[in-house]
Design a protein around this motif. Sequence first.
Motif, mmCIF file in Angstrom:
data_model
loop_
_atom_site.group_PDB
_atom_site.id
_atom_site.type_symbol
_atom_site.label_atom_id
_atom_site.label_comp_id
_atom_site.label_asym_id
_atom_site.label_seq_id
_atom_site.Cartn_x
_atom_site.Cartn_y
_atom_site.Cartn_z
ATOM 1 N N ILE A 248 1.095 -1.149 -0.063
ATOM 2 C CA ILE A 248 0.054 -0.229 0.300
ATOM 3 C C ILE A 248 0.876 1.291 -0.037
ATOM 4 N N HIS A 249 1.794 0.441 0.788
ATOM 5 C CA HIS A 249 2.981 2.052 1.462
ATOM 6 C C HIS A 249 3.802 2.767 -0.377
ATOM 7 N N ARG A 250 3.519 1.678 -1.067
ATOM 8 C CA ARG A 250 4.143 1.733 -2.526
ATOM 9 C C ARG A 250 3.347 2.847 -3.187
ATOM 10 N N TYR A 251 2.370 3.373 -2.670
ATOM 11 C CA TYR A 251 1.258 4.365 -4.091
ATOM 12 C C TYR A 251 1.088 5.628 -3.226
ATOM 13 N N GLY A 252 1.338 6.069 -4.285
ATOM 14 C CA GLY A 252 0.130 7.598 -3.219
ATOM 15 C C GLY A 252 -1.368 6.830 -3.315
ATOM 16 N N CYS A 253 -1.566 6.566 -4.070
ATOM 17 C CA CYS A 253 -3.000 6.183 -4.450
ATOM 18 C C CYS A 253 -3.826 5.942 -3.378
ATOM 19 N N VAL A 254 -3.681 5.140 -3.007
ATOM 20 C CA VAL A 254 -4.802 4.782 -1.244
ATOM 21 C C VAL A 254 -4.332 5.849 -0.174
ATOM 22 N N LYS A 255 -5.588 5.893 -0.118
ATOM 23 C CA LYS A 255 -6.535 7.715 0.556
ATOM 24 C C LYS A 255 -6.971 7.041 2.058
ATOM 25 N N ALA A 256 -7.323 5.385 2.047
ATOM 26 C CA ALA A 256 -7.613 4.916 3.354
ATOM 27 C C ALA A 256 -7.862 3.688 3.622
ATOM 28 N N CYS A 257 -7.903 2.726 4.697
ATOM 29 C CA CYS A 257 -7.572 1.771 5.318
ATOM 30 C C CYS A 257 -8.823 1.459 5.533
ATOM 31 N N LEU A 258 -9.893 1.185 5.229
ATOM 32 C CA LEU A 258 -11.579 0.830 6.311
ATOM 33 C C LEU A 258 -11.578 -0.796 6.845
ATOM 34 N N ALA A 259 -11.869 -1.517 8.232
ATOM 35 C CA ALA A 259 -11.919 -2.658 8.615
ATOM 36 C C ALA A 259 -13.038 -2.744 9.760
ATOM 37 N N GLY A 260 -13.343 -3.981 9.491
ATOM 38 C CA GLY A 260 -14.417 -4.454 11.576
ATOM 39 C C GLY A 260 -13.687 -5.190 12.144
ATOM 40 N N HIS A 261 -14.361 -6.185 12.627
ATOM 41 C CA HIS A 261 -13.560 -6.878 12.901
ATOM 42 C C HIS A 261 -13.588 -6.736 14.655
ATOM 43 N N ASP A 262 -12.430 -4.805 15.258
ATOM 44 C CA ASP A 262 -11.461 -4.561 16.238
ATOM 45 C C ASP A 262 -13.476 -3.798 17.066
ATOM 46 N N HIS A 263 -14.537 -4.721 17.445
ATOM 47 C CA HIS A 263 -16.259 -4.078 17.465
ATOM 48 C C HIS A 263 -15.586 -2.980 18.207
ATOM 49 N N LYS A 264 -14.801 -2.237 19.313
ATOM 50 C CA LYS A 264 -15.248 -0.579 19.517
ATOM 51 C C LYS A 264 -15.575 -0.099 18.509
ATOM 52 N N GLY A 265 -14.162 -0.171 17.711
ATOM 53 C CA GLY A 265 -13.402 1.324 17.016
ATOM 54 C C GLY A 265 -12.185 1.177 16.954
ATOM 55 N N GLY A 266 -11.688 2.416 16.138
ATOM 56 C CA GLY A 266 -10.051 3.064 16.187
ATOM 57 C C GLY A 266 -10.135 3.541 15.191
ATOM 58 N N TYR A 267 -8.893 4.674 15.199
ATOM 59 C CA TYR A 267 -8.360 5.263 13.759
ATOM 60 C C TYR A 267 -7.003 5.864 14.306
ATOM 61 N N ALA A 268 -6.334 5.833 13.344
ATOM 62 C CA ALA A 268 -4.858 6.432 13.232
ATOM 63 C C ALA A 268 -4.917 6.805 11.439
ATOM 64 N N VAL A 269 -3.612 7.804 11.292
ATOM 65 C CA VAL A 269 -2.969 7.995 10.304
ATOM 66 C C VAL A 269 -1.725 7.708 10.169
ATOM 67 N N ASP A 270 -1.212 6.896 9.919
ATOM 68 C CA ASP A 270 -0.062 6.419 9.676
ATOM 69 C C ASP A 270 0.976 7.059 9.123
ATOM 70 N N SER A 271 2.520 6.263 9.068
ATOM 71 C CA SER A 271 3.751 7.844 8.842
ATOM 72 C C SER A 271 3.958 8.662 7.273
ATOM 73 N N TYR A 272 3.313 7.414 6.720
ATOM 74 C CA TYR A 272 2.292 7.715 5.083
ATOM 75 C C TYR A 272 1.210 8.395 4.842
ATOM 76 N N GLY A 273 0.291 8.617 5.983
ATOM 77 C CA GLY A 273 -0.688 9.559 5.654
ATOM 78 C C GLY A 273 -2.146 9.201 5.306
#
Length: 319
Positions: A248-273
Amino acid sequence: MGYANGVVNPQRKQPLASIGIISDVQYADIPDGYSFLGVPRYYRHSLLVLQRAVQKWNDQKLKCAINFGDIVDGYCPKDQSLTVVKKVVGEFNRFNGPVHHMIGNHCLYNLPRDKLLPLLNIPGRDSRAYYDFSPVPEYRFVVLDGYEISAIGWPKDHPNTIKAMNFLHERNPNPDKNNPNGLVGRDRRFLMFNGAVGREQIEWLNKVLRDATDSEQRVVVCCHLPLDPQASSNEALLWNHGEVLDVIHRYGCVKACLAGHDHKGGYAVDSYGVHHRILEAALECPPGTDAFGRIDLFDDRLALVGTGRLKSQELVFGR
């Protein structure tokens, strides 16, 4: 964030498209219970959450909808699995547009892949469940199969099952491979209810992202299992999340990654934005509450417009 009561402010321009989102419905026709950590779970009410979601998506005339996995619960009596999966899929099918499904561990506890994927209309070949779609030309959504290498869902003698069991035996010394006791930090993800993306899928992902870059598309990566340790509990991560993020980090086209599974939810921005957002579970909504929403797609951001326990948030692209 530009929201008033969960509604985008009127001065904003119209989105390119809007997409419904929901995760971890985990319906079962059984009394309410608790998670391993003691969090209440409302197995019957979750179907009502889904029904209200579909009604709202239809009222809003959304382009399509995405289910982030686990539509039925592992506690669903096995003699009811097929009926219950069909029932929940029937509720999704009341949506006036395409629904894009992904598989989760609870889906695979109930039905093997060869039965599950056709019911969910997942277009993967050879019982693989990864694919991509473009709701509008400016965007590409990539749906990963986080259980391609997995101890659940494949026949016991399948190479992917054997590979997964060998992987777990090397990394988790506990007799119960869903027990993280003694595992430290990110190693706590080496549990049987998680899985990995296989070699072929990694190569496919690289090819799709290269093509999206050439097409000047913004990409949203979707997976039942979270990819980023800053957004997720250690116990919920994809086994080989680092390998997937390397692509994913090889490409600037990926803007967001969305997921489930961890029921409480969560959010972060990684070092590649790249934004990483985990969706709050429909299963853990007390009666009368909800957890679903929509994503408004703009040129420069995603706007998550949540209902109930699913938090509204704006993901502004930084690169």
